[in-house]
Design a protein around this motif. Sequence first.
Motif, PDB file in Angstrom:
ATOM      1  N   THR A  28       0.852  -1.193   0.000  1.00 38.08           N
ATOM      2  CA  THR A  28       0.000   0.000   0.000  1.00 38.08           C
ATOM      3  C   THR A  28       0.882   1.235   0.000  1.00 38.08           C
ATOM      4  OG1 THR A  28      -1.631  -1.185   1.329  1.00 38.08           O
ATOM      5  CG2 THR A  28      -1.847   1.209   1.242  1.00 38.08           C
ATOM      6  N   LEU A  29       0.663   2.112  -0.947  1.00 34.97           N
ATOM      7  CA  LEU A  29       1.372   3.394  -0.959  1.00 34.97           C
ATOM      8  C   LEU A  29       0.328   4.493  -0.829  1.00 34.97           C
ATOM      9  CD1 LEU A  29       3.870   2.849  -3.934  1.00 34.97           C
ATOM     10  CD2 LEU A  29       4.338   2.635  -1.487  1.00 34.97           C
ATOM     11  N   SER A  30       0.692   5.563  -0.152  1.00 37.20           N
ATOM     12  CA  SER A  30      -0.285   6.649  -0.017  1.00 37.20           C
ATOM     13  C   SER A  30       0.395   7.992  -0.239  1.00 37.20           C
ATOM     14  CB  SER A  30      -0.931   6.603   1.373  1.00 37.20           C
ATOM     15  OG  SER A  30       0.013   6.947   2.350  1.00 37.20           O
ATOM     16  N   GLY A  31      -0.411   8.962  -0.573  1.00 35.13           N
ATOM     17  CA  GLY A  31       0.120  10.307  -0.773  1.00 35.13           C
ATOM     18  C   GLY A  31      -0.986  11.313  -0.574  1.00 35.13           C
ATOM     19  N   THR A  32      -0.614  12.540  -0.305  1.00 32.95           N
ATOM     20  CA  THR A  32      -1.634  13.573  -0.077  1.00 32.95           C
ATOM     21  C   THR A  32      -1.361  14.771  -0.975  1.00 32.95           C
ATOM     22  OG1 THR A  32      -0.298  14.596   1.627  1.00 32.95           O
ATOM     23  CG2 THR A  32      -1.924  12.996   2.356  1.00 32.95           C
ATOM     24  N   GLN A  33      -2.321  15.694  -0.977  1.00 30.89           N
ATOM     25  CA  GLN A  33      -2.148  16.999  -1.626  1.00 30.89           C
ATOM     26  C   GLN A  33      -1.718  16.857  -3.086  1.00 30.89           C
ATOM     27  OE1 GLN A  33      -2.579  19.925   0.400  1.00 30.89           O
ATOM     28  NE2 GLN A  33      -3.338  18.434   1.855  1.00 30.89           N
ATOM     29  N   GLU A  38       3.722   0.613 -13.706  1.00 28.38           N
ATOM     30  CA  GLU A  38       4.979   1.359 -13.890  1.00 28.38           C
ATOM     31  C   GLU A  38       5.026   2.600 -12.993  1.00 28.38           C
ATOM     32  OE1 GLU A  38       6.489   3.173 -17.784  1.00 28.38           O
ATOM     33  OE2 GLU A  38       6.096   1.052 -18.226  1.00 28.38           O
ATOM     34  N   GLY A  39       3.913   3.354 -13.010  1.00 25.88           N
ATOM     35  CA  GLY A  39       3.835   4.574 -12.196  1.00 25.88           C
ATOM     36  C   GLY A  39       3.915   4.260 -10.715  1.00 25.88           C
ATOM     37  N   PHE A  40       3.304   3.143 -10.319  1.00 30.24           N
ATOM     38  CA  PHE A  40       3.309   2.732  -8.909  1.00 30.24           C
ATOM     39  C   PHE A  40       4.748   2.445  -8.466  1.00 30.24           C
ATOM     40  CE2 PHE A  40       2.383  -0.371  -5.459  1.00 30.24           C
ATOM     41  CZ  PHE A  40       1.432   0.346  -4.747  1.00 30.24           C
ATOM     42  N   ALA A  41       5.472   1.709  -9.329  1.00 28.52           N
ATOM     43  CA  ALA A  41       6.864   1.370  -9.005  1.00 28.52           C
ATOM     44  C   ALA A  41       7.715   2.646  -8.954  1.00 28.52           C
ATOM     45  CB  ALA A  41       7.417   0.400 -10.039  1.00 28.52           C
ATOM     46  N   ARG A  42       7.427   3.587  -9.899  1.00 26.78           N
ATOM     47  CA  ARG A  42       8.188   4.847  -9.916  1.00 26.78           C
ATOM     48  C   ARG A  42       7.937   5.629  -8.621  1.00 26.78           C
ATOM     49  NH1 ARG A  42       6.673   6.187 -14.762  1.00 26.78           N
ATOM     50  NH2 ARG A  42       5.009   7.537 -14.043  1.00 26.78           N
ATOM     51  N   PHE A  43       6.668   5.652  -8.183  1.00 29.50           N
ATOM     52  CA  PHE A  43       6.303   6.361  -6.949  1.00 29.50           C
ATOM     53  C   PHE A  43       7.050   5.735  -5.760  1.00 29.50           C
ATOM     54  CE2 PHE A  43       3.654   7.405  -3.311  1.00 29.50           C
ATOM     55  CZ  PHE A  43       3.180   8.690  -3.579  1.00 29.50           C
ATOM     56  N   ALA A  44       7.099   4.385  -5.743  1.00 31.18           N
ATOM     57  CA  ALA A  44       7.807   3.699  -4.649  1.00 31.18           C
ATOM     58  C   ALA A  44       9.281   4.101  -4.653  1.00 31.18           C
ATOM     59  CB  ALA A  44       7.664   2.190  -4.792  1.00 31.18           C
ATOM     60  N   GLY A  45       9.833   4.319  -5.852  1.00 26.97           N
ATOM     61  CA  GLY A  45      11.240   4.701  -5.972  1.00 26.97           C
ATOM     62  C   GLY A  45      11.524   6.089  -5.422  1.00 26.97           C
ATOM     63  N   GLN A  46      10.462   6.880  -5.236  1.00 26.01           N
ATOM     64  CA  GLN A  46      10.682   8.237  -4.711  1.00 26.01           C
ATOM     65  C   GLN A  46      10.589   8.295  -3.189  1.00 26.01           C
ATOM     66  OE1 GLN A  46       7.614  10.281  -6.815  1.00 26.01           O
ATOM     67  NE2 GLN A  46       8.692  10.171  -8.760  1.00 26.01           N
ATOM     68  N   LEU A  47      10.325   7.144  -2.537  1.00 28.05           N
ATOM     69  CA  LEU A  47      10.253   7.146  -1.072  1.00 28.05           C
ATOM     70  C   LEU A  47      11.645   7.408  -0.492  1.00 28.05           C
ATOM     71  CD1 LEU A  47       7.890   4.082  -0.463  1.00 28.05           C
ATOM     72  CD2 LEU A  47       7.312   6.509  -0.557  1.00 28.05           C
ATOM     73  N   ARG A  48      11.688   7.724   0.801  1.00 23.45           N
ATOM     74  CA  ARG A  48      12.968   8.098   1.402  1.00 23.45           C
ATOM     75  C   ARG A  48      13.992   6.972   1.369  1.00 23.45           C
ATOM     76  NH1 ARG A  48      11.998  11.072   6.997  1.00 23.45           N
ATOM     77  NH2 ARG A  48       9.803  10.665   6.655  1.00 23.45           N
ATOM     78  N   HIS A  49      13.492   5.718   1.330  1.00 25.60           N
ATOM     79  CA  HIS A  49      14.409   4.581   1.310  1.00 25.60           C
ATOM     80  C   HIS A  49      14.022   3.657   0.151  1.00 25.60           C
ATOM     81  CE1 HIS A  49      16.562   0.989   2.600  1.00 25.60           C
ATOM     82  NE2 HIS A  49      17.332   1.819   3.293  1.00 25.60           N
ATOM     83  N   PRO A  50      14.995   3.059  -0.555  1.00 22.90           N
ATOM     84  CA  PRO A  50      14.646   2.254  -1.757  1.00 22.90           C
ATOM     85  C   PRO A  50      14.108   0.860  -1.452  1.00 22.90           C
ATOM     86  CG  PRO A  50      17.032   2.353  -1.463  1.00 22.90           C
ATOM     87  CD  PRO A  50      16.443   3.210  -0.379  1.00 22.90           C
ATOM     88  N   LEU A  51      13.985   0.480  -0.167  1.00 22.29           N
ATOM     89  CA  LEU A  51      13.622  -0.898   0.178  1.00 22.29           C
ATOM     90  C   LEU A  51      12.356  -1.381  -0.536  1.00 22.29           C
ATOM     91  CD1 LEU A  51      14.166  -3.367   2.115  1.00 22.29           C
ATOM     92  CD2 LEU A  51      12.553  -2.298   3.664  1.00 22.29           C
ATOM     93  N   ILE A  52      11.260  -0.595  -0.473  1.00 27.18           N
ATOM     94  CA  ILE A  52       9.986  -1.045  -1.061  1.00 27.18           C
ATOM     95  C   ILE A  52      10.136  -1.169  -2.583  1.00 27.18           C
ATOM     96  CG2 ILE A  52       7.511  -0.499  -1.350  1.00 27.18           C
ATOM     97  CD1 ILE A  52       8.177  -1.141   1.506  1.00 27.18           C
ATOM     98  N   ALA A  53      10.787  -0.164  -3.189  1.00 25.01           N
ATOM     99  CA  ALA A  53      10.972  -0.211  -4.656  1.00 25.01           C
ATOM    100  C   ALA A  53      11.799  -1.434  -5.037  1.00 25.01           C
ATOM    101  CB  ALA A  53      11.634   1.074  -5.124  1.00 25.01           C
TER     102      ALA A  53
END
Length: 206
Positions: free
Chosen positions: A3-8, A17-32
């Motif tokens: 589950t990934l979440s975002g606001t605003q 593809e977009g989901f994986a890219r979003f995961a890659g922008q998290l503070r840590h690459p573990l989920i990606a």
Amino acid sequence: MVTLSGTQGAHPPLDDEGFARFAGQLRHPLIADLLSHTTPATRLSGYRNTANRRYHYERLPAWPTGLLVTGDAVTTFNPLYGQGMTVAAQSALVIRDGLARGRVNAATCHRIQHALAHTADLPWAVCTTEDIRYPGALGPPPSPLTRLVTCTADRLRSAACTRPAAARAFFDAVTLSKPVWRLISPSALAALALGPHLPPLDEPPS
Ligand SMILES: Cc1cc2nc3c(=O)[nH]c(=O)nc-3n(C[C@H](O)[C@H](O)[C@H](O)COP(=O)(O)OP(=O)(O)OC[C@H]3O[C@@H](n4cnc5c(N)ncnc54)[C@H](O)[C@@H]3O)c2cc1C
């Protein structure tokens, strides 16, 4: 399940593809990293209806015999907080106890409707005091008391990262597992007063 979440406006896209890219922008690459080694078992689903909404049916001056409104029909919470099913279950107990007390008439039903409204008071306060802090959130501005509660909750949340007593008190309260007054137990108060005793982790311990 991931589950990934975002606001605003920073919402995770609903294509792989977009989901994986979003995961890659998290503070840590573990989920990606984990995602890159998996094959999706289902399509992605999204949910954006995060408003907290409450109908005060109990304030109606007259009440029909035999009608009770419960669950999400009375109060809908931002699903992020995971409160709705607990409140629905607690409401079922309120109805059971209220109906066990004797004859069912309009006054009994109105009384039970009042009790149902109060079942949602605490989780409502938890969700709304948090959500109103987001820029652009709609609702009454926080009162001085709300701001004090928010500061205390922030401190408890930080203390919870490194102090088990604070973590237990925090999760018991937000998951409605224990009465909220347990937050003022000596061990929880001591953890709150002492605050966090280790710096925050800079990466997942795994
Ligand atoms: C994405 C998401 C995640 C959530 N996560 C959590 C969580 O982790 N923990 C938690 O406690 N809560 C969670 N919730 C909240 C929880 O799902 C709801 O609070 C709970 O399901 C409310 O129960 P309810 O019986 O009031 O309503 P519902 O579960 O919505 O049930 C209403 C039922 O009525 C039916 N219905 C509607 N109209 C009619 C009609 N005209 N005739 C006949 N039937 C009708 C619907 O099909 C539905 O089956 C989440 C909610 C969402 C959306």
